[in-house]
Design a protein around this motif. Structure first.
Motif, short mmCIF file in Angstrom:
data_model
loop_
_atom_site.label_atom_id
_atom_site.label_comp_id
_atom_site.label_asym_id
_atom_site.label_seq_id
_atom_site.Cartn_x
_atom_site.Cartn_y
_atom_site.Cartn_z
N ILE A 150 27.53 97.54 55.61
CA ILE A 150 27.20 97.68 54.20
C ILE A 150 26.67 96.37 53.63
CG2 ILE A 150 28.16 98.22 51.93
CD1 ILE A 150 27.89 100.60 53.75
N GLY A 151 27.22 95.25 54.11
CA GLY A 151 26.78 93.96 53.60
C GLY A 151 25.32 93.68 53.90
N PHE B 142 22.90 96.83 51.74
CA PHE B 142 22.65 96.66 50.31
C PHE B 142 22.81 95.18 49.96
CE2 PHE B 142 24.54 100.96 50.73
CZ PHE B 142 23.42 101.69 50.36
N ARG C 143 23.58 91.82 47.58
CA ARG C 143 24.76 91.46 46.79
C ARG C 143 24.58 91.85 45.33
NH1 ARG C 143 26.80 85.38 47.15
NH2 ARG C 143 27.04 86.10 49.30
N ARG D 159 25.19 95.54 44.95
CA ARG D 159 26.60 95.88 45.09
C ARG D 159 27.39 95.54 43.82
NH1 ARG D 159 25.98 93.21 50.14
NH2 ARG D 159 27.40 91.56 49.45
N TRP D 160 27.08 94.40 43.20
CA TRP D 160 27.75 94.04 41.96
C TRP D 160 27.38 95.01 40.83
CZ3 TRP D 160 31.86 91.26 41.23
CH2 TRP D 160 32.18 90.24 42.12
N VAL E 19 26.54 98.24 41.13
CA VAL E 19 27.26 99.49 41.36
C VAL E 19 28.74 99.33 41.02
CG1 VAL E 19 27.95 101.15 43.13
CG2 VAL E 19 25.61 100.29 43.08
N ALA E 20 29.31 98.20 41.36
CA ALA E 20 30.72 97.96 41.03
C ALA E 20 30.93 97.93 39.52
CB ALA E 20 31.19 96.66 41.66
N ALA F 95 19.12 101.71 45.01
CA ALA F 95 19.93 101.71 46.22
C ALA F 95 19.26 102.49 47.34
CB ALA F 95 21.32 102.29 45.92
#
Length: 627
Positions: free
Chosen positions: A274-275, A278, A280, A283-284, A286-287, A354
């Motif tokens: 995953i790292g 996508f 960083r 990912r932030w 989406v979080a 994404a």
């Protein structure tokens, strides 16, 4: 002997056959007009060589004019032709020739000429230069069948076809520089052997370790072995008595090459992490949206009479605009629905981003891999052409971590790097940032193997400016130029290891030995002399069959060092070819043979010999002292 090809390999091969094996050579080269496309330096070196070669052949012919059996000089030493037609080959003496070497850089041209030569002379021994291994194997079988069908009543055992590649021949030596910082290696049955120098011992006894002693090095100037200050050259293939008596002289022993550095990362069968899939930032994002949706669900649960699960369900429906408008609901419910709808509007472009980023990452993962962040102790391989492709495959087999640098995304070795999941940096190495992207600061060795000498030298100098102690191995076109560059780099960086080699210098002895009728496995240089390693069938050989290993030993000429223990029906036809499946292959070679072992007709042995010793062993020179 007839040699067709005007590049460095053809020139060196013609010189090798004439000077080492003492054979008459006719060199067929393209006309001057066809060589106009070559670089000026290449044309200048070729013209100089042609003039020197013709003059040397003329002197040799004058020296043998009074012999009892003068050589046949019906064919000229140098023939220029635009194409290798029937008339050109006949003019070169192909009908009376014993061997023909086709070493042009064009595979199609070599194949066409080989078919023509086999038709003109079915008894001719052919040595063909091809890069494609499978095509070369099929071509050799076809030409051998054609020879047998053309003369079924005559012995065509010597009309063999050998397909070699200068890239395959030079690759083991170049790959060994990443392991032992030396190109003095030879590959036999999937095993890398090298010539290791040992310091002189006080008593002069044989150095410990190693498969056998290959040579006694020249003694230092102040050694007692120097008589009257005269020069004492190194002694190749000495016997045990000579080694024991050579006090104060270093030795060269044959030993295996083993890699003890960091292992390459294992290949991952599963998908991309995953790292890496996508970024960083994505990912932030989406979080953050997930936290926002969770907060809205909690607020709905606290303000409305919903269960936590139902509150989450209602929030998701509102975010995707799937719920009914809350017109008759309390004000808090309407406000939460508006906020959920706004969060849903923000979520849609994030999902699209994404998807696009994952698609691009998958394409990159399926094509080329980037160097890992924490990679260190690896080898930076510059150039994925013919030579670089073979070296990459050899390094991967040895488990050595590699990062490749290539300017052309359509280069020959890019597909191989993609299949092996080897990191590749696309870019011009002369530009800033390219070697840094290959982690040159934490690299162990730089292998500059492009076809441009200036690019290799510039990359080596820049790598030394970034990391002064990095090992450097250069591939240079001309052998003399390689020697000068090697000495200069060693003088400028005395504490760093530098090697510069010409691929033609490494490959020419193998082609010359194949023309003489023996399978050459490689060569090792010891000071100014060269040792050849060849696989020889014992059957029908008067110097080997029925003799013990000790009796076969000829100090200074040849020595049996290995025995093929496999059954004759299951033997590998080419001991120098890379291993395809090590688990299913027959037993390998047996080293350290007992001197009393009697060689049988079914045996195949590996012989270490000097150039002239191998010529005597194959029957081209009179063997002194042997009946």
């Amino acid at each position: 002997m007839v040699v067709c090809g005007d590049d460095a390999l053809g020139q060196r091969l013609a010189e090798e056959i004439r000077e080492v094996y003492g054979q008459q050579v006719t060199l067929v080269v393209p006309t001057s007009g066809d060589r106009r496309g070559q670089p000026l330096s290449v044309r200048t070196r070729a013209s100089t060589f042609f003039g020197r070669f013709t003059a040397a052949v003329g002197r040799a012919a004058g020296n043998t004019a009074d012999d009892d059996e003068p050589a046949d000089h019906s064919a000229g030493p140098l023939i220029e032709a635009s194409e290798l037609t029937d008339e050109v080959l006949l003019e070169a003496g192909i009908a009376q020739a014993e061997a023909l070497a086709l070493v042009n850089d064009d595979d199609e041209l070599n194949i066409r000429a080989a078919l023509t030569a086999r038709r003109l002379n079915p008894h001719l021994r052919l040595v063909i230069r091809l890069f494609n291994r499978k095509l070369g194997q099929h071509l050799a079988e076809l030409l051998d069948q054609a020879s047998a069908l053309a003369s079924p009543d005559l012995d065509t055992a010597h009309a063999t076809t050998t397909v070699l590649s200068d890239a395959d021949t030079a690759a083991p030596a170049l790959a060994a520089t990443a392991i032992a910082a030396t190109s003095k290696v030879v590959e036999v049955d999937g095993l890398l052997l090298r010539a290791a120098e040992r310091a002189p011992t006080r008593s002069g006894q044989r150095a410990d370790g190693g498969l056998c002693t290959l040579a006694l090095l020249s003694p230092p100037d102040d050694a007692p072995g120097r008589r009257g200050g005269g020069a004492v050259e190194c002694e190749l293939l000495p016997d045990d008595e000579a080694v024991a008596a050579a006090a104060g002289r270093g030795t060269v022993v044959l030993e295996t090459v083993e890699y003890n550095g960091p292992e390459a990362a294992p290949r991952r069968v599963r998908g991309v992490p995953i790292g890496q899939l996508f970024s960083r930032r994505l990912r932030w994002t989406v979080a953050g949206l997930f936290v926002c949706a969770l907060a809205l669900a909690v607020a709905t649960w606290l303000t409305q009479e919903y269960s936590p699960l139902h509150a989450t369900y209602v929030t998701v429906l509102d975010m995707f605009a799937m719920g009914d408008p809350a017109e008759d609901e309390p004000r808090s419910r309407r406000v939460l629905q508006l906020l959920s709808g706004f969060a849903g509007l923000l979520l849609l472009p994030v999902l699209l981003a994404a998807a696009l980023e994952a698609f691009g990452t998958f394409r990159t993962a399926s094509s080329l891999r980037r160097p890992p962040r924490r990679l260190s102790g690896h080898v930076v391989l510059l150039g994925l052409g013919k030579i670089g492709t073979r070296v990459l495959a050899r390094l991967f087999e040895l488990g050595i971590p590699v990062v490749c640098v290539e300017e052309d995304p359509e280069a020959r070795g890019v597909d191989l790097a993609r299949r092996l999941r080897v990191p590749v940096v696309l870019g011009d190495v002369t530009q800033e940032g390219v070697l840094e992207a290959a982690k040159i600061k934490r690299a162990r060795t730089l292998l500059a193997l492009t076809s441009i000498d200036s690019t290799n030298i510039e990359a080596a100098l820049y790598a030394r400016s970034v990391k002064s102690d990095v090992k450097v191995s250069l591939r240079l076109y001309d052998d003399e130029f390689a020697t000068v560059v090697n000495r200069t780099l060693r003088s400028a960086h005395p504490n760093s290891q530098t090697l510069s080699r010409s691929c033609t210098h490494l490959a020419a002895p193998a082609f010359a030995s194949a023309m003489m009728g023996r399978q050459n496995l490689g060569s090792l240089s010891v000071e100014r002399q060269v040792l050849l390693f060849a696989a020889v069938n014992v059957a029908g050989h008067p110097l080997l069959e029925g003799c013990t290993v000790g009796e076969c030993f000829r100090p200074g000429r040849w020595r049996v060092i290995g025995l093929d223990a496999a059954d004759p029906a299951e033997r590998r036809p080419d001991l120098a070819a890379p291993q395809q499946d090590a688990e299913e292959r027959p037993p390998g070679l047996v080293w350290n043979l007992h001197p009393g072992y009697v060689l049988r007709s079914t045996d195949r042995v590996v012989v270490a010999a000097t150039r002239r010793g191998l010529a005597e062993l194959v029957g081209r020179r009179r063997v002194v002292g042997v009946s």
